[in-house]
Design a protein around this motif. Sequence first.
Motif, PDB file in Angstrom:
ATOM      1  N   THR A 207       0.514  -1.436  -0.085  1.00 57.39           N
ATOM      2  CA  THR A 207      -0.637  -0.020   0.178  1.00 57.39           C
ATOM      3  C   THR A 207       0.769   1.032  -0.423  1.00 57.39           C
ATOM      4  OG1 THR A 207      -1.562  -1.374   1.429  1.00 57.39           O
ATOM      5  CG2 THR A 207      -2.006   1.264   1.228  1.00 57.39           C
ATOM      6  N   ASN A 208       2.130   1.436  -1.109  1.00 53.49           N
ATOM      7  CA  ASN A 208       3.018   2.735  -0.997  1.00 53.49           C
ATOM      8  C   ASN A 208       2.250   2.725  -2.426  1.00 53.49           C
ATOM      9  OD1 ASN A 208       3.841   3.897   1.317  1.00 53.49           O
ATOM     10  ND2 ASN A 208       4.222   0.786   1.328  1.00 53.49           N
ATOM     11  N   GLU A 209       3.258   3.430  -3.766  1.00 52.24           N
ATOM     12  CA  GLU A 209       3.409   4.274  -4.928  1.00 52.24           C
ATOM     13  C   GLU A 209       4.694   3.518  -5.478  1.00 52.24           C
ATOM     14  OE1 GLU A 209       2.067   7.772  -5.023  1.00 52.24           O
ATOM     15  OE2 GLU A 209       0.486   7.994  -4.515  1.00 52.24           O
ATOM     16  N   PHE A 210       5.461   2.012  -5.128  1.00 51.26           N
ATOM     17  CA  PHE A 210       6.964   1.389  -5.230  1.00 51.26           C
ATOM     18  C   PHE A 210       6.132   1.013  -6.897  1.00 51.26           C
ATOM     19  CE2 PHE A 210       7.210   1.334  -1.234  1.00 51.26           C
ATOM     20  CZ  PHE A 210       8.173   1.593  -0.869  1.00 51.26           C
ATOM     21  N   TYR A 211       7.151   0.900  -7.548  1.00 49.75           N
ATOM     22  CA  TYR A 211       6.946   0.435  -8.719  1.00 49.75           C
ATOM     23  C   TYR A 211       8.194  -0.063  -9.482  1.00 49.75           C
ATOM     24  CZ  TYR A 211       9.637   5.173  -9.850  1.00 49.75           C
ATOM     25  OH  TYR A 211      10.111   6.157  -9.366  1.00 49.75           O
ATOM     26  N   GLY A 212       8.019  -0.550 -10.448  1.00 49.49           N
ATOM     27  CA  GLY A 212       9.406  -1.360 -11.473  1.00 49.49           C
ATOM     28  C   GLY A 212       9.679  -2.747 -11.216  1.00 49.49           C
ATOM     29  N   PRO A 213      10.471  -3.665 -11.394  1.00 46.49           N
ATOM     30  CA  PRO A 213      10.693  -4.956 -11.009  1.00 46.49           C
ATOM     31  C   PRO A 213      10.830  -5.220  -9.651  1.00 46.49           C
ATOM     32  CG  PRO A 213      12.242  -3.949 -13.143  1.00 46.49           C
ATOM     33  CD  PRO A 213      11.441  -2.993 -12.345  1.00 46.49           C
ATOM     34  N   VAL A 214      11.061  -6.467  -9.445  1.00 46.10           N
ATOM     35  CA  VAL A 214      10.924  -6.640  -7.800  1.00 46.10           C
ATOM     36  C   VAL A 214      12.080  -7.171  -7.821  1.00 46.10           C
ATOM     37  CG1 VAL A 214       9.962  -8.417  -5.903  1.00 46.10           C
ATOM     38  CG2 VAL A 214       8.007  -7.217  -6.751  1.00 46.10           C
ATOM     39  N   ASN A 232       0.396  -1.493  -4.719  1.00 36.91           N
ATOM     40  CA  ASN A 232       2.245  -0.265  -5.506  1.00 36.91           C
ATOM     41  C   ASN A 232       1.641  -0.661  -6.949  1.00 36.91           C
ATOM     42  OD1 ASN A 232       3.933  -0.072  -3.307  1.00 36.91           O
ATOM     43  ND2 ASN A 232       3.292  -1.825  -2.657  1.00 36.91           N
ATOM     44  N   TYR A 233       2.960  -0.366  -7.766  1.00 40.79           N
ATOM     45  CA  TYR A 233       2.357  -0.806  -8.854  1.00 40.79           C
ATOM     46  C   TYR A 233       3.440  -1.580  -9.772  1.00 40.79           C
ATOM     47  CZ  TYR A 233      -1.466   3.003  -8.971  1.00 40.79           C
ATOM     48  OH  TYR A 233      -1.774   3.826  -7.942  1.00 40.79           O
ATOM     49  N   PHE A 234       3.962  -2.156  -9.136  1.00 40.21           N
ATOM     50  CA  PHE A 234       5.425  -3.362  -9.885  1.00 40.21           C
ATOM     51  C   PHE A 234       4.908  -4.448 -10.626  1.00 40.21           C
ATOM     52  CE2 PHE A 234       6.037  -3.494  -5.038  1.00 40.21           C
ATOM     53  CZ  PHE A 234       7.658  -2.664  -4.755  1.00 40.21           C
TER      54      PHE A 234
END
Length: 435
Positions: A207-214, A232-234
């Motif tokens: 529940t944040n706004e992280f993105y990109g590949p894990v 998030n937006y991973f």
Amino acid sequence: MGITRTWNRADRNVCKYEGFACDYRPDFKRLSVAAADFNGYNFSGPDLQTKGLLDKLVDLAIFHANSNKFKGSVPDDIGVENIKYFYELDLSNNNYHGGFPTSVLAARQLTFLDISQQLPNNVGSTSALYLTFANNLFTGPIPNSIGRAKRLREVLLLGNNFSGCLPYEIGFLKTATVFDASCNKLTGPIPHSFACLTKIQILNLATNEFYGPVPEMVCKLPNLQNLSLSGNYFTQVGPECRKLIWMKRLDVRKNCIFDLPNQRTAQECREFFSKPRKCPNEKSLTIVPCSKNYGNAAAEFDQQSTVAAPPISYDALSPQNKPDTGVPSVAAINFNGYNFSGPDFQIQGFVDKLLDLSIFHANSNGFNGNVPNELDVQNINFLFELDLSNNKYTGGFPMSVLGATNLTFLDIRFNSFSGRSSKRSVQSRPGRAFP
């Protein structure tokens, strides 16, 4: 609650007062006030002045006053740094405001701190083992100095309004077993330095706004029991992370990973990635402090850039930047569940001509016929996923596919392929069968 009625000034034995506890001081062997526990006493108002109280209880070890209604400021010169055995301070769930009392961080034996104030830039100066800032109104970024608090075992930052990108210095918390920064407004990719959290058991960034590949290196942490990244937006998870999903130790629901269930809608993801996003500490996010090449940016396929990029594909065709040249190329094709049918779709002459392709998914359609054995995907440098499952293909399996040098996922289940299988193996995702 009548608590203060037990505080009889005529009786100088404070050990009898409710909320206080006494014990023998270790060095002087003298009975002293060792703890004050006012948790949930419903005290209110600005009348409790920590200065002039705490700093006068020179034998104090524990002071708890959470879940009351205290307000006003906590003085910066609270004086607890001079209390030899002081190791727990809890002022959480009150109405304090103003600056964080940074002098608290100088308490030499402090192992537990739970307080509702502004997070200071020198938070790393603390000797605490447990930091609990959960469920307050903290704003701004997590200070870089947190990496200096190398004794920390648990860091609870959840339920605030923290924003900005995570500092790579978190990777210095080598003794941490719990790190929870869920339910904030944090963004950016997961720093590669998290690969150094070798004792971490619970990592929650949901529940944040992280993105990109894990990062795959995070999914390979040896003691990791639960990794929560939902909400998030991973955009991508690799083979190691997919193993954790299969073992129900990784939650990536409500992200932008187009080939997994329970993700955000395409529209949500498009709207998020339509706005430019970039971390100010961009170069530091690829630093791995525990690596032999500490100080060099270690870039792997799972995180080519810290600039927010859209999911590999939410439409059928998705142009991306080719990793080695930066030239826009077709990186992924997703035909999953499009209900295509018939032998008219010829893979040869199509897939093998897309030399920059990374992912080709065409499962759950009605394709039939043979897949040519001379399918030249081995010439596609970045191809790492091929999914032709749940179709009606027949004939021999195209062994040339196994020549793809970077192939990490191959799924041809639920077809009617026949013939002998090759002895050559390819790494596959958990729950996926290679015939």
